[in-house]
Scaffold this active site. Structure first.
Site, short mmCIF file in Angstrom:
data_model
loop_
_atom_site.label_atom_id
_atom_site.label_comp_id
_atom_site.label_asym_id
_atom_site.label_seq_id
_atom_site.Cartn_x
_atom_site.Cartn_y
_atom_site.Cartn_z
N LEU A 181 61.96 3.65 84.64
CA LEU A 181 61.07 4.59 85.31
C LEU A 181 61.67 4.84 86.69
CD1 LEU A 181 57.45 3.18 84.67
CD2 LEU A 181 58.53 5.11 83.52
N ASP A 182 61.58 6.05 87.17
CA ASP A 182 62.05 6.34 88.52
C ASP A 182 61.31 5.47 89.51
OD1 ASP A 182 63.69 8.32 87.50
OD2 ASP A 182 62.24 9.92 87.88
N ARG A 183 61.94 5.24 90.64
CA ARG A 183 61.34 4.41 91.68
C ARG A 183 59.91 4.85 92.03
NH1 ARG A 183 64.19 3.21 97.58
NH2 ARG A 183 62.67 1.69 98.31
#
Length: 227
Positions: free
Chosen positions: A53-55
């Site tokens: 998942l993106d930050r």
């Protein structure tokens, strides 16, 4: 402490907070905390992430305890055999439902098919002027990506001119600035709410859900959306 939403002897899943990196990365040298190390310390054993998942994206993040489960889950994600649902707050009023079939370029320039379906759950008109408009309009959508391309939802929503609020890279800088000044909000409003998959060892169908984090709920509250 991370919120663990599922755990057995092969897999463990957390509800990742916004702003937390999955693991160390050369692109984010400012980060000192990573989900991987935090979870390993919390459960007291080695874990490997099976997807990303993106930050700034929150929600369901799955890890494996053993190599066999890790490889099997990697395959399910790569073959698009998992069911993923995301919640996002977008700029403007979105259509009731829509399919986005729009190829996306990889970093090397190669085009890849990319397909996202979404439906609009709620719309909000906030009595705060934005630009030439006397009010600000937003939509809460539930998105189902059928492929798993880099930043797929962020790029697809930007493509249809309804960018995700708080998306620095693909979003609307004016809106992001507006949210920062008006509500001191810098979170990206994208949440991985559900994940379904076949358990790599037991072959059971597993369906995981992750509740919204406080900052997402706070935005829904001032938009008078139900959650």
């Amino acid at each position: 402490m991370l919120e663990i939403i599922y755990q057995d002897e092969h897999l463990v899943a957390i509800n990742k907070p916004h702003g937390l990196l999955v693991h160390q990365s050369s692109i984010a040298r400012d980060a000192t905390e990573f989900a991987l190390q935090m979870l390993r310390d919390q459960v007291g054993k080695h874990v490997s992430p099976v997807h990303r998942l993106d930050r700034k994206t929150s929600g369901v993040l799955l890890f494996a305890f053993d190599k066999v489960s890790e490889i099997a889950m990697h395959q399910q994600f790569m073959n698009a055999e998992t069911d993923k649902k995301y919640l996002a707050i977008l700029r403007g009023f979105t259509p009731d439902a829509m399919d986005i079939d729009y190829p996306l370029a990889k970093e090397n320039g190669t085009m890849q098919d990319a397909f996202t379906s979404f439906r609009t759950l709620q719309r909000a008109e906030v009595e705060v002027a934005f630009g030439k408009h006397p009010t600000s309009r937003y939509s809460l959508v539930e998105a189902t990506p059928k492929t798993g391309r880099m930043h797929q939802l962020r790029r697809h929503f930007s493509h249809i001119l309804h960018p995700i609020i708080g998306d620095r890279t693909h979003g609307c800088n004016k809106q992001n600035k507006f949210f920062k000044e008006q509500w001191d909000m810098t979170t990206m409003l994208l949440h991985a709410s559900e994940l379904g998959f076949i358990h790599p060892v037991t072959n059971e169908k597993i369906h995981l859900k992750a509740g919204l984090h406080d900052e997402f709920k706070r935005v829904m509250d001032f938009m008078k959306m139900e959650h």
